[in-house]
Structure formats: C-alpha cells, structure tokens
Design an enzyme around this catalytic site. Sequence first.
Site, mmCIF file in Angstrom:
data_model
loop_
_atom_site.group_PDB
_atom_site.id
_atom_site.type_symbol
_atom_site.label_atom_id
_atom_site.label_comp_id
_atom_site.label_asym_id
_atom_site.label_seq_id
_atom_site.Cartn_x
_atom_site.Cartn_y
_atom_site.Cartn_z
ATOM 1 N N CYS A 113 0.828 -1.197 0.000
ATOM 2 C CA CYS A 113 0.000 0.000 0.000
ATOM 3 C C CYS A 113 0.864 1.250 0.000
ATOM 4 C CB CYS A 113 -0.910 0.009 1.238
ATOM 5 S SG CYS A 113 -1.848 -1.513 1.457
ATOM 6 N N LEU B 197 -3.636 -1.637 -1.715
ATOM 7 C CA LEU B 197 -3.604 -2.656 -2.753
ATOM 8 C C LEU B 197 -3.923 -3.967 -2.050
ATOM 9 C CD1 LEU B 197 -2.934 -3.438 -5.713
ATOM 10 C CD2 LEU B 197 -0.587 -3.835 -4.966
ATOM 11 N N ILE C 196 -4.246 -7.600 -1.000
ATOM 12 C CA ILE C 196 -3.572 -8.868 -1.267
ATOM 13 C C ILE C 196 -4.044 -9.953 -0.302
ATOM 14 C CG2 ILE C 196 -1.329 -10.027 -1.394
ATOM 15 C CD1 ILE C 196 -1.666 -7.978 -3.577
ATOM 16 N N ASN D 282 2.065 -0.383 5.288
ATOM 17 C CA ASN D 282 2.449 -0.748 3.919
ATOM 18 C C ASN D 282 3.355 -1.964 3.994
ATOM 19 O OD1 ASN D 282 3.348 -0.862 1.236
ATOM 20 N ND2 ASN D 282 4.941 0.665 1.604
ATOM 21 N N GLY D 283 2.979 -3.059 3.327
ATOM 22 C CA GLY D 283 3.826 -4.234 3.307
ATOM 23 C C GLY D 283 3.058 -5.511 3.605
ATOM 24 N N GLU D 284 3.791 -6.536 4.001
ATOM 25 C CA GLU D 284 3.213 -7.828 4.343
ATOM 26 C C GLU D 284 4.007 -8.440 5.488
ATOM 27 O OE1 GLU D 284 0.502 -8.768 2.918
ATOM 28 O OE2 GLU D 284 0.461 -7.684 1.010
ATOM 29 N N ILE E 226 11.824 -9.747 -19.630
ATOM 30 C CA ILE E 226 12.061 -8.608 -20.511
ATOM 31 C C ILE E 226 13.325 -8.875 -21.326
ATOM 32 C CG2 ILE E 226 12.787 -6.182 -20.551
ATOM 33 C CD1 ILE E 226 9.838 -6.533 -20.117
ATOM 34 N N GLY F 140 13.827 -12.156 -7.683
ATOM 35 C CA GLY F 140 15.116 -12.668 -7.242
ATOM 36 C C GLY F 140 16.044 -11.647 -6.624
#
Length: 625
Positions: free
Chosen positions: A2, A50, A52, A76-78, A290, A364
């Site tokens: 977030c 956001l 999740i 903000n985060g997890e 990419i 990664g």
Amino acid sequence: MCGICGIYNFQGNKVDEKTLRRMNTRLNHRGPDEEGFFIDNNVGLGHKRLSIIDLREGQQPMTLNGEGFKITLTFNGEIYNYLELREELEKEGLKFTTHSDTEVILKSYVKWGPKCVEKFNGMWAFALWDERRKILFLSRDRLGEKPLYYSVVENTLLFASEIKSLVEYGLKVEPNTEMIKLLLLLEYVPAPNTFFKHVKLLEPGHNLVVENGLISKRKYWDLPLISNGDLETNAEKVYEEFEALFFDSVKLRTRSDVSFGAFLSGGLDSSSIVAAMSRINDYPVETFSIGFKEKQFDETDLADLVAKKYKTNHHVSTVDQSAYSDYLEKVLLSYDDPFGDSSAIPTGKVSELAVRKVKMVLVGDGGDEVLSGYTTYQGEKFAAMYKTWPEWIRKAVPNFIELISLPLRGGLKYKSNRISGILTFSNLDFVERLSYKAGQIDPKYLFSLLQNKESMISFPEFYHGAFDYLAKDLDNFYKLMYWNLKCSLPNDMLTKVDRMSMAHSLETRMPFLDYRIVELMVKVHKDIKMKGFERKSVLRRTVAKNLPKELLSAKKMGFGVPVREWFKADRLIGELEELGSLHEYIDSTKWRRLLHYNKTGKVDLGNFIWTVAVLKMWYKKYGIL
C-alpha cells in the site's frame, strides 16, 4: 502492499482533513483498491490499499480499542508469518475479528509493545498511533524493502511512502547539493539523506518514535557483526540450513488471496525461485521476462529454457531505445529523488507486463547480496591473491594492457578496459577500490568534471562515516558484503523494485531477503560462499542444481540496459549536451568530451550519462534555475 502518509502537529493543532486527503491522493498508484483516513486532533493517518490478504476485512487505518488502550495503524507491506503470530497470540488469550496481517501487527503491539517488530518476518513501513499514551510509533523493515520518508516542517512531522506526498503538503523543494558527488558516482542518494534538503529516509531496521514532543530514532535490528575467526566452515551444514530456509521463505511468500507469479530474468536467482514455486504449487507459475534487441544484454533464451523445464505460463516483452523519453519521464515520476540506475527501465516494463495477469510476484532481488554473487566478490578474492605478487609486476601489467588496447574500439575496448581496471583496482586500498566498483564512472573523471565541489560529500567521507564500526582487520570480502547489504541493496536495488512495481500497482516479494537467510549467510566463510572463484556456490549446490545446464554455465549479465549504445545516437547526444541548471556543478566542455568518449566507444559511460540526464530533468521538473 500500500501507500501510507501522515501528519503529527507538535503544537496540538488539529490536522486539516483536506490536506491529508491531498497527500494520500498522490499515492493512488500504490493502492488503487481502497483508501482510508484517521484523524485524532493533531494526528492524521492516510492509507491507500492494494488488496492482497483478507480482501474484505483488511481496510486501513485500522483501530483497535480495548481495555486500557486505543491504537490505530496505517501499514504498507506484508507480515509473512502472520498466521504463526496469530496462533501464538490466540494462545495468550487475544481475540481476532479479521484474517488480516494488519490486525496481527496491532495485537502484537498490545502484547509486546515496540519490540513486536522483532517478531515479524516480512517487509513493512507503518505508523501506529497509541492514543492513550500519546505515542506515534513508526517502523521500517530490517532490510529496507518498503520506504518511509519524513520531514519536520513548521512544528509538524510529515511522513509518507513517497516524497511526492510530502511535497503535496507544501514542502519547499530545495536540492541537497551536498549529495551531488555521491549521486553521480553511485546513481542514488544513500539513506538517511535524500536529494530533497528537508527530507530524510528512515534507515532499514529502525523505528522512529514521537513522545512528549520529541523525536527519537532507535535501531531494533542489524546485520550480525563477524570477525575473520568465527565464520561457519561446515559446507554441508550450510547447504542443509540454506535449502530448508529458502523453501520455507518461498512458501511463506506465496501466501496470498490474489493471483501471483514471478519475474524470470534467466539468472540463477529468479530461476531458483521459479523452481521452488513449481515444487510447492500444483499449478503452472505465471512468469514474466524482458528482453533487448541488443543481444549482449538479452537473457530471454535462458529464461525460456527455465519456463519450458517447469512448464510455466511465460510472458515476454522488450525494451527499445525509441521509448527513451517515455522511460525517463516514468523514472522521474516514480522516484521523486533523482535515481540513476537505468535497470529501472526494464523493471518498470516487466512490472507493466506482469500486472496484466497477476497482482503479486516473487522476484530474485537480494540473491547477489546475500549469496555474494556479484563479480566484485571474485575481484576481492583476486585482489587478496594479486597483492602477494611482486610490486613491479603489479604495476607493469595494467600499463601494458592499456598500451596494446589503444587502437581498439567497441566490445574489445570495453573488455580490455575491464581487464586493465581489475588489475589496477587490485593494487588499491579497499575504500578506493570500492569507489570504483560501486560507481558507474572513474572517480577521477568525476572529480575533474565537477565544479563547486568543496561542499559535496565524497565517497571516502561517506564510507568512513557509515562503516567505521567494522573491525579494521576484517577481510575485505566481508566488508564488501556489509556494503552491499546495508547500502547498495536498500538504496538502489530495493528502491528500484519498489518504485517501479508500485508505479504499476504490483506487489513484489523477495524470498532471498528472509532475515533468517540473511543472518545465516552473513556468518558463512567466503570459501563456502564462493568455492574458488565460482559465484553462488551455496545456491548451485542446493536449489539451483537441477536448473538447465546452459544457465548454470552462463556468465553473469545482471539486469543491465544498453544505454551506452543508446547514447551514441546523435539525437540523444544533442538533447544531452545542454546541461541547463547543472552547468553550475558540471563543466560543460568536459561533459561534451565524455559524451564523445562514449559515442566513439573509448569508454562505457552509458549509466553515468543516464544519471546526469535524470538529475538534469529533476531540476527542470521542479523549476529550479
């Protein structure tokens, strides 16, 4: 994942809701799903979400009101181990009304107070208002995956996930010109500094506490200190512990209530993550890569081999010079601070690709820092050996290589410069050598280019101020490890991934940065991390051993961008020749000479030129003349 912001007025004035909402709106890209606000007289908290985990009940700011306490959190985060913490707290008699990690943070604070952050395995930047005790408690995760900026303006503390939110409050934009030399050398401004004179970035592993009208900064975690004699030398023990922790880290980071996938560059780190995800999950992994038209920078063939081996749903896009101006604008919009790492371009492009299919990806990043995977570690091992050679040989060989390379151009010239540079650097002391390795330009070039540099902070000044606590006799291999984990990782790599992924409303998770893995690998002897001159020996002998053999034998490429080739185009050179406001700090004649050196292939200055272009546009963006 977030965006957060907040206001704390030291004089007790009530927070203006309209101002708080403006600050929050500037973070829309970080959390497009929901928003929320909390105001308690002189304290205001904003949140952009956001979603999740716990999509229905995880709204923020979240308030917990109980006997003897009332606390509110914007986060903000997890917290990846939230289920284990919830179970532990429930055994202590605490009740839960949601299934979110947000409530776990609040209940953890009730149980353990500020020490709760020591229990978390995750990434975070949060602000918690303890209304009864009148304490504002801000925290940033151990390694610095999530950002938290702050500033004190007219007796008011402002904080936010991005500087643009502070500017929206009315913060005066003034360049922190002390940082110009470091920015142009490193491509970033190291914390706690920013290029905004009145803005600081909270360092990883720190809390910021406001109590009784005073601000205090407190460290709650750091890398374990080591000495040359207390390092782990049992290779089999290291392999076993690392592999178990790595799979557990990947498993924890695939906890999600939304679709997820993985970035797949074709390197060892991201490929190992995809291999682990494929083993853990019963369904195909969504993978994203990419590529570049310039084949020497392209790893999509290797990524394709991994995708086929693990039967992933693979998606590929390309980065092209024709969109240079668009890339430059996106970088400026996303970073606020001038940020010169050109690999932000493909990071943004792969994020744009991924978010069409998923809301979260495993990446990664951190693998090179944790596993000592950069070629610079090979350089430190070589330097230790090279210094045992007779001095006359060490001085003569680089000069001979420079002499025979004079007529060369292009790829051969770049390779001969690299070989000569490695030998020359090996003769230097560690800090001087690091200034070459960490930078994108020869410090001598930079010194001659800069004007009015007396007030600018030099690299040795910064290094000695930040790393003098390390033992003087510590092997340089480990000094490089501390530098990468504590400086370049949070200020460059993690900043790049956070801003470019959040610019596209995509969450990223990094299994290599589980703090348990970091603490393990810091204490491992260099001959286990790098057997001979083999990079990432621990990973190769565990998770990566079943990857395609072509990938295992491939040379390291990194997530580079062919900017040196881009800046050979007359159109771009014409745009770059005029320095605008930077003429006060950069000698125009010498700058044009460097552009010519890059165009003719004499020296690879692509990343340095990109950094100057970003800085020039920063001045233009804020109208600083």
